[in-house]
Design an enzyme around this catalytic site. Sequence first.
Site, PDB file in Angstrom:
ATOM      1  N   LEU A 405       0.758  -1.549   0.269  1.00 33.99           N
ATOM      2  CA  LEU A 405       0.530   0.281  -0.069  1.00 33.99           C
ATOM      3  C   LEU A 405       0.656   1.038   0.284  1.00 33.99           C
ATOM      4  O   LEU A 405       1.673   0.937   0.518  1.00 33.99           O
ATOM      5  CB  LEU A 405      -0.855   0.420   1.045  1.00 33.99           C
ATOM      6  CG  LEU A 405      -1.888  -0.728   1.729  1.00 33.99           C
ATOM      7  CD1 LEU A 405      -2.539  -1.024   3.075  1.00 33.99           C
ATOM      8  CD2 LEU A 405      -3.124  -1.240   0.035  1.00 33.99           C
ATOM      9  N   ASP A 406       0.513   2.644  -0.830  1.00 31.84           N
ATOM     10  CA  ASP A 406       1.011   3.706  -0.513  1.00 31.84           C
ATOM     11  C   ASP A 406       1.550   3.952   0.444  1.00 31.84           C
ATOM     12  O   ASP A 406       0.515   3.688   1.494  1.00 31.84           O
ATOM     13  CB  ASP A 406       0.559   4.765  -1.539  1.00 31.84           C
ATOM     14  CG  ASP A 406       0.185   4.406  -2.904  1.00 31.84           C
ATOM     15  OD1 ASP A 406       1.037   3.575  -3.132  1.00 31.84           O
ATOM     16  OD2 ASP A 406      -0.409   5.345  -3.343  1.00 31.84           O
ATOM     17  N   LEU A 407       2.291   4.883   0.994  1.00 30.02           N
ATOM     18  CA  LEU A 407       3.087   5.225   2.470  1.00 30.02           C
ATOM     19  C   LEU A 407       1.115   6.278   3.399  1.00 30.02           C
ATOM     20  O   LEU A 407       1.132   6.491   4.268  1.00 30.02           O
ATOM     21  CB  LEU A 407       3.872   5.784   2.153  1.00 30.02           C
ATOM     22  CG  LEU A 407       4.375   7.539   3.118  1.00 30.02           C
ATOM     23  CD1 LEU A 407       5.230   6.832   4.420  1.00 30.02           C
ATOM     24  CD2 LEU A 407       4.466   8.563   2.998  1.00 30.02           C
ATOM     25  N   ASP A 408       0.393   6.761   2.028  1.00 28.68           N
ATOM     26  CA  ASP A 408       0.040   7.611   2.427  1.00 28.68           C
ATOM     27  C   ASP A 408      -1.505   6.799   2.660  1.00 28.68           C
ATOM     28  O   ASP A 408      -2.574   7.383   3.535  1.00 28.68           O
ATOM     29  CB  ASP A 408      -0.228   8.681   1.433  1.00 28.68           C
ATOM     30  CG  ASP A 408       0.712   9.193   1.450  1.00 28.68           C
ATOM     31  OD1 ASP A 408       2.019   9.784   2.303  1.00 28.68           O
ATOM     32  OD2 ASP A 408       1.054  10.049   0.471  1.00 28.68           O
ATOM     33  N   THR A 409      -1.617   5.704   1.625  1.00 26.07           N
ATOM     34  CA  THR A 409      -2.881   4.960   2.011  1.00 26.07           C
ATOM     35  C   THR A 409      -3.123   4.323   3.663  1.00 26.07           C
ATOM     36  O   THR A 409      -1.791   3.438   4.425  1.00 26.07           O
ATOM     37  CB  THR A 409      -3.394   3.761   1.154  1.00 26.07           C
ATOM     38  OG1 THR A 409      -2.713   4.649   0.131  1.00 26.07           O
ATOM     39  CG2 THR A 409      -4.280   3.436   1.044  1.00 26.07           C
TER      40      THR A 409
END
Length: 558
Positions: A405-409
């Site tokens: 998952l993306d860092l921000d997700t």
Amino acid sequence: MRTGLTLFEPQPAAGDVPEAFPSPFDELGPHALARRAADAVRAELQAGAVAPGVSAAPLDAPGGGKMFGVLVVREPGGRWGFLRAFSGLLGGQWRVPGFCPPVFDAEARARIEVPGEAEVKALGARAEAFEASAELTTARAALAALGSHQTHEREAMRLRHEANRRERQAERERLLGAALPEPARREALHALDQKSRGDKAEKRRSEAAWEAEQGALAPGLARLERRRRALERLRHAVSRALMRRLHDTYSIPNARGERRPLRALYTPREPPSGAADCAGPKLLAEARAHGLVPVALAEFWWGAPPASGGRVAGAFYPACRDKCGPLLPFMLEGLAVAPPRAFVPPVHAPGALSLVHEDAWLVVIDKPEGLLSVPGKGEALADSVLARLRARYPEAPGPLLVHRLDLDTSGLLVAARAPAVHALLQRQFLHRAVDKRYVAWVDGQVPADEGLIDLPLRVDLDDRPRQIHDPVHGKPALTRWRVLERRGARTRVAFFPLTGRTHQLRVHAAHPLGLGAPIVGDRLYGHEGPRLLLHAEALTFTHPGTGERVTFTRPAPF
């Protein structure tokens, strides 16, 4: 004459001014004083005016958006103000009242550009006329018709020879089983072999005839194609030569008072198209021309996004590396410039991960927003889901993340506890046998209730890690979506990704051919916020140990 210096009212206090010029490549956004200047320009654009008598409405037309910039400066007398500029042309014009002029020598460019572009257009017209000429189209059509005719003849002969072969095979089998004198049998078999050789000889004769027919037409078409390519090469060569001459009309200054030809800053390659026409170089050159000291720079997008996406009206963006990477550092020489700041994930309190499921084969984790899936480069980026899992399960070879998952997700991640399990789970992701559901709040009112987004993506080579839509070179990216709720100016959406491209949901949400509404808090494709409101809410897959279809859920924390 100085172009459009706007003085701050009230003047900033000493503590509001940066000690060193913030890097134009800073990923964390512009200095507060540059934001203040940008807010003033954005308010004018929001009110509908680029300049007195110049409407901002064309910027909202498809493909009409543009990057704007402001440069905070100090006058020799000590007062603070800012200059404004736009990238490239605005409404087909290089000069707009109140905005910085281009960097090139306008008179020298006019002497070169008008006749040069006329020559390039004339060559282009010649190439297009020859491409459409009866001579070339007739030659292509004749060769194509001959090829089609020969293909049909070749297929008919193949079918005929195949039928002959079956008949001969049946006759051989009959002869071998019949009560015949041996000499008669041998003679009959020999006759069948002769028929087989006859078919092969027919094929050789036909192939030779077809090759001769092609040979009669192909050389003429080849000469015409060489002429067409020569016209194209000539046009490209003249166009490149014109671009070099235009680039030679740019003299780039720096804060030391030095000047350098534009092309010298990009050696050994040529400057890219539009080099030195961005807002940043215009602003710094204008400040230098009028003895103003540069203090801080900010660039923001306004209007409709480009066709590739990746830009949202009002959002700030660092200077582009491709065009401005070799240019701005030279122009800032002589100033104290702060190093660029890179985005660093927030520090999470060390401790156990939030486990949703754990068994002998796999682990399902609820990843918090801001925690990396895998370690990044450097000690500051060492903390991650994978690092914490390996601390929890120290036995070799250690857990393996099946996806990321993306860092921000935030949301559900699956890790395998053995390489064989990892391979089985990855195969399910590869063959789209995993059902994924994300939930997000997007910044805008989505009118439709559901749909499918099909926008191929690739990395933006000039602005990593952003992804852009590229229908030619992009990798396939498919997302199904459904509206869950509408609240004010925001919409809550469920996303069902059918592929797993980097930033897929974020780009598909923000792009005008997708939802046209960036996910709330998206610092890359929308506007900054406390967090990205995107959460991986549910995962369904076949358990590699039990063979059962299992579903895991963790509701979004927003």
